[in-house]
Design an enzyme around this catalytic site. Structure first.
Site, PDB file in Angstrom:
ATOM      1  N   LYS A 157     -33.180  -8.023 -34.286  1.00 36.20           N
ATOM      2  CA  LYS A 157     -33.614  -8.201 -35.679  1.00 36.20           C
ATOM      3  C   LYS A 157     -33.279  -6.958 -36.514  1.00 36.20           C
ATOM      4  O   LYS A 157     -32.709  -7.059 -37.598  1.00 36.20           O
ATOM      5  CB  LYS A 157     -35.140  -8.465 -35.748  1.00 36.20           C
ATOM      6  CG  LYS A 157     -35.599  -9.639 -34.899  1.00 36.20           C
ATOM      7  CD  LYS A 157     -37.102  -9.843 -34.971  1.00 36.20           C
ATOM      8  CE  LYS A 157     -37.930  -8.703 -34.391  1.00 36.20           C
ATOM      9  NZ  LYS A 157     -37.782  -8.501 -32.943  1.00 36.20           N
ATOM     10  N   ARG A 213     -46.650 -11.149 -37.646  1.00 36.64           N
ATOM     11  CA  ARG A 213     -46.678 -11.316 -36.192  1.00 36.64           C
ATOM     12  C   ARG A 213     -47.904 -12.090 -35.734  1.00 36.64           C
ATOM     13  O   ARG A 213     -48.043 -12.352 -34.547  1.00 36.64           O
ATOM     14  CB  ARG A 213     -46.719  -9.937 -35.533  1.00 36.64           C
ATOM     15  CG  ARG A 213     -45.373  -9.413 -35.125  1.00 36.64           C
ATOM     16  CD  ARG A 213     -45.621  -8.019 -34.633  1.00 36.64           C
ATOM     17  NE  ARG A 213     -44.779  -7.594 -33.599  1.00 36.64           N
ATOM     18  CZ  ARG A 213     -43.724  -6.815 -33.764  1.00 36.64           C
ATOM     19  NH1 ARG A 213     -43.307  -6.494 -34.949  1.00 36.64           N
ATOM     20  NH2 ARG A 213     -43.069  -6.377 -32.730  1.00 36.64           N
ATOM     21  N   ARG A 225     -31.762   0.588 -24.939  1.00 36.29           N
ATOM     22  CA  ARG A 225     -31.864   1.135 -26.306  1.00 36.29           C
ATOM     23  C   ARG A 225     -32.200   2.631 -26.277  1.00 36.29           C
ATOM     24  O   ARG A 225     -33.038   3.082 -25.505  1.00 36.29           O
ATOM     25  CB  ARG A 225     -32.946   0.399 -27.091  1.00 36.29           C
ATOM     26  CG  ARG A 225     -33.159   1.013 -28.482  1.00 36.29           C
ATOM     27  CD  ARG A 225     -33.932   0.135 -29.415  1.00 36.29           C
ATOM     28  NE  ARG A 225     -35.170  -0.359 -28.880  1.00 36.29           N
ATOM     29  CZ  ARG A 225     -35.884  -1.323 -29.442  1.00 36.29           C
ATOM     30  NH1 ARG A 225     -35.458  -1.901 -30.558  1.00 36.29           N
ATOM     31  NH2 ARG A 225     -37.006  -1.725 -28.906  1.00 36.29           N
ATOM     32  N   ARG A 282     -37.617   4.798 -26.704  1.00 38.06           N
ATOM     33  CA  ARG A 282     -38.919   4.506 -27.314  1.00 38.06           C
ATOM     34  C   ARG A 282     -39.959   4.362 -26.208  1.00 38.06           C
ATOM     35  O   ARG A 282     -39.681   3.754 -25.185  1.00 38.06           O
ATOM     36  CB  ARG A 282     -38.827   3.185 -28.105  1.00 38.06           C
ATOM     37  CG  ARG A 282     -38.563   3.387 -29.582  1.00 38.06           C
ATOM     38  CD  ARG A 282     -38.289   2.126 -30.336  1.00 38.06           C
ATOM     39  NE  ARG A 282     -39.228   1.047 -30.165  1.00 38.06           N
ATOM     40  CZ  ARG A 282     -39.192  -0.111 -30.851  1.00 38.06           C
ATOM     41  NH1 ARG A 282     -38.243  -0.283 -31.763  1.00 38.06           N
ATOM     42  NH2 ARG A 282     -40.074  -1.046 -30.655  1.00 38.06           N
ATOM     43  N   ARG A 340     -45.247  -6.530 -24.318  1.00 38.95           N
ATOM     44  CA  ARG A 340     -44.731  -6.968 -25.630  1.00 38.95           C
ATOM     45  C   ARG A 340     -44.235  -8.411 -25.578  1.00 38.95           C
ATOM     46  O   ARG A 340     -44.452  -9.170 -26.518  1.00 38.95           O
ATOM     47  CB  ARG A 340     -43.593  -6.033 -26.076  1.00 38.95           C
ATOM     48  CG  ARG A 340     -44.105  -4.666 -26.469  1.00 38.95           C
ATOM     49  CD  ARG A 340     -42.994  -3.644 -26.502  1.00 38.95           C
ATOM     50  NE  ARG A 340     -42.043  -3.860 -27.552  1.00 38.95           N
ATOM     51  CZ  ARG A 340     -40.810  -3.360 -27.547  1.00 38.95           C
ATOM     52  NH1 ARG A 340     -40.396  -2.633 -26.521  1.00 38.95           N
ATOM     53  NH2 ARG A 340     -40.007  -3.576 -28.564  1.00 38.95           N
TER      54      ARG A 340
END
Ligand code: AP5
Length: 223
Positions: free
Chosen positions: A23, A98, A132, A165, A176
């Site tokens: 996203k 969310r 990532r 992260r 998550r």
């Protein structure tokens, strides 16, 4: 001329999708092209955490654990951001809403004209999240395989050492994904009922996804 009227391009767009679906990557590029604001509640919260504000201190523990930050904190931060002039032309909302409560609240503030649901398999999500790396100074996002920095481990823009992260650790990723299924997936039905939901195949390279994404936001765009 057949008299058909092309509907205007949606100005208030929500990107829905699980963690790691791409996203942020897509929103960053498209928002620049359209002259829209890219509003990422994750980025806004990470800025508060980095600055050590009271809101950031309250949010930090939830984020590290992969849990949602309480609605009232997220709504406070987004309300302030929406008032800034760059959101007037239009915005891409990334990571918000969310929960059903957040979706109901934003409807009171402003109409949402288009909701794009990023659809992708779980194994690809995990690979994207695990690879990532981000720049702690400027927030630039890389991927070890799909989008590596020119110099390994260093940000292309400012040379800062890249980091992972805290919520991209395997145990937080599991949380998550579960939280997404429980709290956020019900929004698909919420927006389908309003007739504004479009699905996006988010597999493939960033360039391939970008082509499909752009098609959906074109005036009169179809899935
Ligand atoms: P947030 O920052 O919003 O995280 P997220 O939704 O979990 O989304 P991600 O940033 O992980 O993924 P993305 O889909 O943007 O993927 P990206 O483009 O980076 O939220 C973080 C936390 O903040 C939450 O857990 C929560 O605690 C809190 N929070 C935020 N908003 C909240 C809210 N509204 N309410 C309550 N709490 C909230 O891509 C991922 C990786 O894949 C990158 O390395 C990228 O380079 C790579 N990649 C992207 N596209 C491709 C591709 N096509 N092929 C290969 N690799 C790709």
């Amino acid at each position: 001329m057949n008299g058909a009227v092309t509907p205007p391009r949606a100005r208030h767009i929500v990107l829905l999708g699980p963690p790691g679906a791409g996203k942020g990557t897509q929103a960053g590029t498209l928002a620049k092209e359209l002259g829209y604001a890219h509003l990422s509640t994750g980025d806004l919260l990470r800025s508060e955490v980095a600055a050590g504000t009271p809101l950031g201190r309250a949010a930090d523990g939830y984020m590290r654990a992969g849990q949602l930050v309480p609605d009232e904190l997220v709504l406070e931060i987004l309300r302030g951001r929406l008032r800034r002039p760059d959101a007037e032309a239009g915005f891409l909302l990334d990571g918000f809403p969310r929960t059903l409560a957040q979706a109901a609240e934003i409807e009171r503030w402003t109409p949402i004209e288009l909701v794009i649901s990023f659809e992708i398999e779980r194994t690809q999500l995990i690979a994207r999240l695990a690879g990532r790396r981000i720049c702690p100074r400027c927030g630039a996002v890389y991927h070890l395989d799909a989008h590596p920095p020119r110099e390994p481990g260093r940000c292309d823009r400012d040379g800062t050492e890249l980091v992972q992260r805290p919520d991209d650790r395997p145990e937080a990723i599991e949380v998550r994904l579960r939280v997404y299924a429980e709290a956020t997936e019900p929004l698909l039905g919420f927006y389908r009922d309003r007739g504004v939901l479009r699905g996006l195949d988010a597999s493939g390279s960033p360039a391939e996804v970008a082509v499909r994404f752009r098609r959906l936001v074109e005036p009169g765009g179809t899935p």
